[in-house]
Design a protein around this motif. Structure first.
Motif, short mmCIF file in Angstrom:
data_model
loop_
_atom_site.label_atom_id
_atom_site.label_comp_id
_atom_site.label_asym_id
_atom_site.label_seq_id
_atom_site.Cartn_x
_atom_site.Cartn_y
_atom_site.Cartn_z
N PHE A 1 40.87 90.32 10.32
CA PHE A 1 41.79 90.16 11.45
C PHE A 1 41.80 91.43 12.29
CE2 PHE A 1 45.55 89.32 13.90
CZ PHE A 1 45.57 87.94 14.01
N ARG A 2 41.59 92.55 11.66
CA ARG A 2 41.49 93.82 12.41
C ARG A 2 40.31 93.78 13.37
NH1 ARG A 2 39.13 99.06 10.34
NH2 ARG A 2 40.04 100.77 11.54
N GLN A 3 39.17 93.25 12.92
CA GLN A 3 38.02 93.11 13.81
C GLN A 3 38.32 92.14 14.95
OE1 GLN A 3 35.30 92.09 10.56
NE2 GLN A 3 33.89 93.65 11.32
N TYR A 4 39.01 91.05 14.61
CA TYR A 4 39.38 90.09 15.65
C TYR A 4 40.21 90.77 16.74
CZ TYR A 4 42.23 86.57 17.98
OH TYR A 4 42.89 85.83 18.94
N GLU A 5 41.23 91.53 16.35
CA GLU A 5 42.09 92.19 17.33
C GLU A 5 41.30 93.20 18.15
OE1 GLU A 5 46.57 92.17 15.50
OE2 GLU A 5 45.16 93.59 14.59
N HIS A 6 40.42 93.94 17.49
CA HIS A 6 39.59 94.92 18.21
C HIS A 6 38.67 94.22 19.21
CE1 HIS A 6 37.33 98.70 18.72
NE2 HIS A 6 36.24 97.95 18.70
N GLY B 1 29.29 99.83 10.31
CA GLY B 1 30.74 100.02 10.38
C GLY B 1 31.41 98.81 10.98
N ASP B 2 32.65 98.58 10.62
CA ASP B 2 33.31 97.32 10.99
C ASP B 2 33.66 97.21 12.46
OD1 ASP B 2 35.14 99.41 10.45
OD2 ASP B 2 36.77 97.99 10.15
N HIS C 1 36.52 97.22 5.80
CA HIS C 1 37.10 98.48 6.25
C HIS C 1 36.00 99.50 6.53
CE1 HIS C 1 36.67 99.07 1.82
NE2 HIS C 1 36.38 100.32 2.17
N SER C 2 36.34 100.52 7.28
CA SER C 2 35.39 101.59 7.59
C SER C 2 35.16 102.45 6.36
CB SER C 2 35.92 102.46 8.73
OG SER C 2 36.15 101.68 9.89
N SER C 3 33.93 102.92 6.20
CA SER C 3 33.60 103.83 5.10
C SER C 3 32.69 104.93 5.63
CB SER C 3 32.90 103.07 3.97
OG SER C 3 31.59 102.68 4.35
N ASP C 4 32.42 105.92 4.79
CA ASP C 4 31.57 107.03 5.20
C ASP C 4 30.15 106.58 5.53
OD1 ASP C 4 33.68 108.74 4.81
OD2 ASP C 4 33.07 109.33 2.78
#
Length: 491
Positions: free
Chosen positions: A290-295, A425-426, A462-465
């Motif tokens: 859902f975070r990707q959707y909002e972005h 990355g997401d 989620h984002s990672s290194d």
């Protein structure tokens, strides 16, 4: 004469009494020795506890000389070797049976633990004398800067609120709680049993009465209200509700105010719709949070899905990976019931929607990428990367168009967003460009479908290194979009 005999008797009794008293005083006293525990538990922020009694093949032991006595011992650094941890990332807490605790942050190579008649003890002559605890109960490894993958997390649908690790909780001011364990009766004599537990009241973490879902590492799923306690048990946290005699072992996280929708509703909604003699297509976008959707909405990366009604938020299951998420979508049940709790499992233990549709005389099909994720009772169309462009989304799209006629239930599984998210990355432009491409495929498929369309995902990211990742109880991984729309309405 009689008086003389009485005096003689009295003297005899006195002498005998004195002899008995001296004999009692001279008798050896019982040899009472203190009882010490020779078991040492290595716990805290470790995946598996280690129990040491005397010699252990997993830990390098050596003789240690103290005041001309020799003791079996090991250097503290041996624990980091065993767990393959970096010493600089951890604190160490020593806990004795009498309740004393000492914490150190470095100098581990100067500390030895040895076993004697008094149990396990600390020997560290270069530290203050108070470090030398006797009769140790446990050694707690505490990660200094844990990320969300190390803790038991409390999240909401929009943020990661709090993370607790077992190691950190060993330093918290916990309550001692007498947990009622039951009543036993024998020969009309009764006994109440209690267990002493170290707990923190839920009111210190969440408002009492808040709607929550508790999940466990093995995929259990418990909707309830926030009441009761969290219990620290070595390297795990449990949930206790004494009023209901409920114990939930080894929890991985709690979500407060969870969404009404779950990815398991993809099963229930589809089955309900099909029973009304309508067709259903489930467009399954792997790794779409859902975070990707909002972005994407904010940055105009969803030309088609952005025009649909705002999707509901849906809760994924733990572990948020493809196998367990897909199984939840197809069975309507959480992992501990459907048997698919991680990537190692492929055979559902319960009927899937395909089994139910077969019983109803309805047709079904799964359009997949280049490999099957689960072993399912339906026609599965695999789509290898024919044009060698590095992904299968275009092949999946074309296959779905070719096979959607005369099908009551069609699931179309796009993998590219998850693949791009892992690599780049997401929220990166590369991943968003892949989402734009998939959005165009979704637009076309919805326009061609003469039924109801559900668009959702198995898990988020989620984002990672190294790019992007998932599989952690955090809101980015656990909250996904859930659309229901009419097909054929957007031509």
């Amino acid at each position: 004469m009689e008086k003389f005999m009485n005096k003689k008797k009295i003297m005899l009794i006195f002498v005998l009494s004195m002899l008995l008293m001296f004999a009692a005083c001279g008798a050896e006293k019982p040899n009472v020795k203190a009882v010490f525990n020779h078991q040492l538990i290595i716990t805290g922020d470790v995946e598996n506890e280690l129990v040491l009694k005397t010699r252990n093949d997993d830990i390098s032991m050596a003789d240690l000389r103290i005041d001309d006595e020799s003791y079996l011992s090991f250097n503290l650094t041996s624990l980091f070797t065993y767990y393959e941890f970096f010493e600089e990332n951890y604190d160490v807490l020593f806990v004795s049976h009498d309740g004393m605790k000492n914490k150190v942050s470095d100098g581990f190579d100067l500390i030895n633990l040895y076993i004697s008649d008094t149990g396990w003890n600390v020997y560290a002559p270069y530290f203050p004398p108070t470090i030398a605890l006797k009769n140790l109960k446990s050694v707690v490894l505490i990660k200094k800067n844990p990320d969300l993958s190390h803790g038991i997390n409390i999240i909401s649908p929009t943020e990661n609120r709090l993370s607790l690790t077992p190691g950190k909780m060993h330093l918290m001011n916990l309550e001692l709680f007498n947990y009622f364990d039951g009543t036993s009766t024998k020969n009309n004599n009764s006994m109440d049993a209690y267990k002493v537990k170290e707990v923190i009241h839920m009111s210190r973490l969440l408002p009492i009465g808040t709607s929550i879902v508790i999940m466990t590492r093995d995929g259990k799923y418990y909707p309830m209200e926030s009441i009761g306690y969290l219990e620290l048990q070595g390297n795990r946290l449990n949930y206790l509700n004494p009023n209901k005699r409920l114990v939930i072992f080894d929890i991985v996280g709690i979500i407060e105010q969870p969404p009404v929708k779950s990815i398991m509703d993809a099963y229930h909604d589809a089955l309900h719709i099909i029973k009304t003699n309508k067709k259903v297509m489930v467009i399954y976008i792997d790794g779409f949070s859902f975070r990707q959707y909002e972005h994407a909405i904010k940055n105009n990366h969803l030309p088609f899905m952005g025009k649909l009604e705002t999707p509901e938020k849906a809760l994924a299951v733990y572990k948020p990976v493809t196998n367990s998420g897909m199984a939840a979508m197809l069975t309507g049940q959480p992992p501990h019931m459907n048997g698919i709790s991680d990537r190692n499992n492929r055979n559902p233990l319960v009927d899937t929607i395909f089994d139910h549709l077969s019983g109803l005389g309805k047709s079904s099909m799964l359009i997949e990428g280049n490999a099957s994720i689960l072993n399912l009772n339906t026609e599965t169309v695999l789509n290898p990367d024919v044009n060698n462009n590095g992904y299968t989304d275009d092949e999946v799209y074309n296959s779905a168009k070719q096979n959607m006629s005369d099908i009551d239930y069609l699931m179309v599984h796009f993998h590219g967003l998850d693949d791009w998210g892992h690599s780049y990355g997401d929220l990166t432009l590369e991943t968003m460009s892949k989402l734009v491409e998939i959005d165009s495929y979704v637009d076309s498929l919805v326009a061609l479908w003469d039924g109801i369309v559900i668009i959702t995902s198995d898990h988020g990211m989620h984002s990672s290194d190294l790019g992007g990742d998932h599989g952690v109880f955090r809101y980015e991984d656990m909250i996904v979009p859930y659309f229901i729309t009419e097909g054929g309405m957007h031509k």
